[in-house]
Write a protein that holds these residues in place. Structure first.
Motif, PDB file in Angstrom:
ATOM      1  N   GLN A 182      34.028  39.752  35.050  1.00 39.66           N
ATOM      2  CA  GLN A 182      35.453  40.124  35.246  1.00 39.66           C
ATOM      3  C   GLN A 182      35.434  41.566  35.454  1.00 39.66           C
ATOM      4  O   GLN A 182      36.251  42.316  36.146  1.00 39.66           O
ATOM      5  CB  GLN A 182      36.240  39.299  34.334  1.00 39.66           C
ATOM      6  CG  GLN A 182      37.685  39.885  34.930  1.00 39.66           C
ATOM      7  CD  GLN A 182      38.555  39.417  33.867  1.00 39.66           C
ATOM      8  OE1 GLN A 182      38.449  38.353  32.920  1.00 39.66           O
ATOM      9  NE2 GLN A 182      39.897  39.798  33.599  1.00 39.66           N
ATOM     10  N   ASP A 194      42.610  35.436  35.037  1.00 36.24           N
ATOM     11  CA  ASP A 194      42.174  35.694  33.918  1.00 36.24           C
ATOM     12  C   ASP A 194      42.973  34.855  32.774  1.00 36.24           C
ATOM     13  O   ASP A 194      43.652  34.098  33.178  1.00 36.24           O
ATOM     14  CB  ASP A 194      42.398  37.072  33.623  1.00 36.24           C
ATOM     15  CG  ASP A 194      43.541  37.677  33.725  1.00 36.24           C
ATOM     16  OD1 ASP A 194      44.470  37.035  33.486  1.00 36.24           O
ATOM     17  OD2 ASP A 194      43.492  38.911  33.771  1.00 36.24           O
ATOM     18  N   ILE A 222      42.235  37.707  39.567  1.00 38.92           N
ATOM     19  CA  ILE A 222      41.195  38.611  39.636  1.00 38.92           C
ATOM     20  C   ILE A 222      40.948  39.183  40.752  1.00 38.92           C
ATOM     21  O   ILE A 222      40.461  38.618  41.640  1.00 38.92           O
ATOM     22  CB  ILE A 222      39.737  38.059  38.852  1.00 38.92           C
ATOM     23  CG1 ILE A 222      40.116  37.339  37.529  1.00 38.92           C
ATOM     24  CG2 ILE A 222      38.804  38.829  38.857  1.00 38.92           C
ATOM     25  CD1 ILE A 222      39.020  36.426  36.913  1.00 38.92           C
TER      26      ILE A 222
END
Length: 351
Positions: free
Chosen positions: A34, A192, A198
Motif C-alpha cells: 500500500q 485501507d 487506495i
C-alpha cells in the motif's frame, strides 16, 4: 547473463543453511504494497523494455520493412542481444510492429499460437528456463521494486530482472516475458483500514490471483533454472479458493501502459481479442470494476538481501519474486471469485 546450472528436484521450503529472519507483523496490518510505490512515476525503464512494452500495448496498422530510422531504433533497443553479430538483422512485421525475424518467431509462438503458457492444460510443463543474476543497489534508493511491507530496518538489497529462454524446435530464444493462463485480474477499488480508497491501486499496481498449483510451477521453474529458492514474501494465500494473490506492478504513463483486451465473442472459430484500453483506464470505468479471468503477460524480477561487500548466494538467502503485468487478455467477469478486501493473511513459512 551469468550461466547457472539447472537444479533438479523440488525447491526446498526450509533449509538449515538459510538465515532465520523475523517476520514483520505490525499490530495494525496494512494491505501489502500500500505504501511502497511513492516514486512510481520515476521508474527507470531500459530502451529494450520500453520497446517491448509498446509492442505488447497495442497492434499497429503499419506495413512494409520500415525506413532506416525505424530499423536503427529497433537495432538500438535490442542492446546486447545483437552484440557480436556482423550479419545484418532481417526485419519483419508482427502485428504492425517492426521486429527481427527471431523476435517474430518467439512472439508468434507465445502470443499467437499460445504455446508454453503456465496454467495451460495443453502444456503442463512449459519449456522455459528462468535466468537471474542479481546486482547491488540499496533498497532505500531503489525506484521501481516493491516490498510486501515496510521494513523498519532497511538492508542492502540485490536485485535482478529475469529473462526467459524458450526452446522451439531445438532452437533457443530469449524474451523478457512469460504468459500465465487462467489468472484473475481484480479491478475492484481497494480501501485501507480507515475506509479511504487506495489511490495507487489501479494506477501503479493491482492484485492478480493465480491458481496455487500454477504458482508452484512458476516457483519450481525459477528454482530449477537459477538455483535460488523463491520465498513467499509478498504473497497472500486463500487456501479455500486455492489461489495465491500477487500485487502486480503496472507501469503508469508516461511509460507505455499495460493493455487490457476482451475476447471477441462473435469470433467463435478463433481465439481473438480486442483492445479496450490500458489497465489504468479500464480500472476507472465502473463497468469493468470487477474480477476478470484471462491470460496475463508478465515481466519478473527478484530481490535478495545481502551486503554491499558480499554478493548473496543461493545457499544462504531466498529470493523474493515480483511480477509486472504487461498485458491482460480477458474472457469475461469471474463472478465466483472473491476479491481481497483488506489485510489479506500473508502466507506463513512452512513449519
Amino acid at each position: 547473463m551469468v550461466s547457472v546450472s539447472e537444479h533438479e528436484g523440488d525447491f526446498p521450503t526450509k533449509s538449515p543453511f538459510k538465515k532465520l529472519r523475523a517476520t514483520y507483523n505490525p499490530n495494525n496490518p496494512k494491505p501489502p504494497v500500500q505504501e511502497v510505490r511513492r516514486t512510481a512515476t520515476n521508474w527507470q525503464i531500459t530502451p529494450t523494455r520500453r520497446r517491448w512494452l509498446s509492442i505488447m500495448s497495442d497492434d499497429k496498422d503499419a506495413q512494409g520493412e520500415g525506413d532506416e530510422v525505424e530499423q536503427q531504433e529497433v537495432l538500438a533497443s535490442m542492446g546486447d542481444r545483437n552484440e557480436g553479430s556482423d550479419s545484418p538483422v532481417s526485419m519483419v512485421r508482427w502485428r504492425g510492429h517492426l521486429v527481427s525475424e527471431k523476435e517474430a518467431k518467439i512472439l508468434k509462438h507465445v502470443f499467437d499460437d499460445m504455446q508454453d503458457h503456465f496454467g495451460n492444460r495443453k502444456c503442463e510443463s512449459p519449456n522455459i528456463k528462468f535466468n537471474f543474476d542479481p546486482s547491488l543497489f540499496l533498497c532505500k534508493n531503489e525506484l521501481y521494486t516493491y516490498r510486501s511491507h515496510p521494513d523498519p530496518t532497511p538492508r542492502d538489497r540485490w536485485h535482478g530482472e529475469l529473462d526467459f529462454t524458450y526452446t522451439i524446435n531445438h532452437e533457443t530464444y530469449n524474451m523478457d516475458y512469460i504468459a500465465i493462463d487462467n489468472v484473475y485480474f481484480d479491478l475492484n477499488p481497494k480501501y485501507d483500514g480507515e475506509g479511504k480508497q487506495i489511490k495507487d491501486y489501479g494506477h501503479s499496481w493491482i492484485y492478480v490471483y493465480v491458481p496455487d498449483e500454477v504458482m508452484s510451477r512458476v516457483k519450481q521453474n525459477f528454482y530449477t533454472g537459477t538455483g535460488w529458492s523463491p520465498s513467499d514474501e509478498g504473497l497472500a494465500d486463500d487456501r479455500n479458493a486455492e489461489l495465491v494473490s500477487i500485487p502486480a506492478k503496472i507501469y503508469p504513463a508516461p511509460n507505455p501502459e499495460p493493455s487490457f483486451w476482451t475476447r471477441d465473442v462473435e469470433d467463435r472459430a478463433n481465439l481473438s481479442f480486442t483492445r479496450v484500453g490500458s489497465v489504468q483506464s479500464v480500472a476507472k470505468d465502473a463497468d469493468y470494476q470487477k474480477i476478470h479471468r484471462g491470460i496475463g503477460v508478465f515481466a519478473m524480477s527478484a530481490d535478495v538481501p545481502g551486503r554491499e561487500n558480499r554478493k548473496p548466494t543461493p545457499d544462504y538467502e531466498d529470493a523474493q519474486l515480483m511480477f509486472t503485468l504487461i498485458s491482460a487478455r480477458t474472457f469475461g467477469p469471474a463472478v465466483t471469485v472473491a476479491p481481497v478486501v483488506y489485510a489479506p493473511r500473508l502466507r506463513s513459512p512452512a513449519s
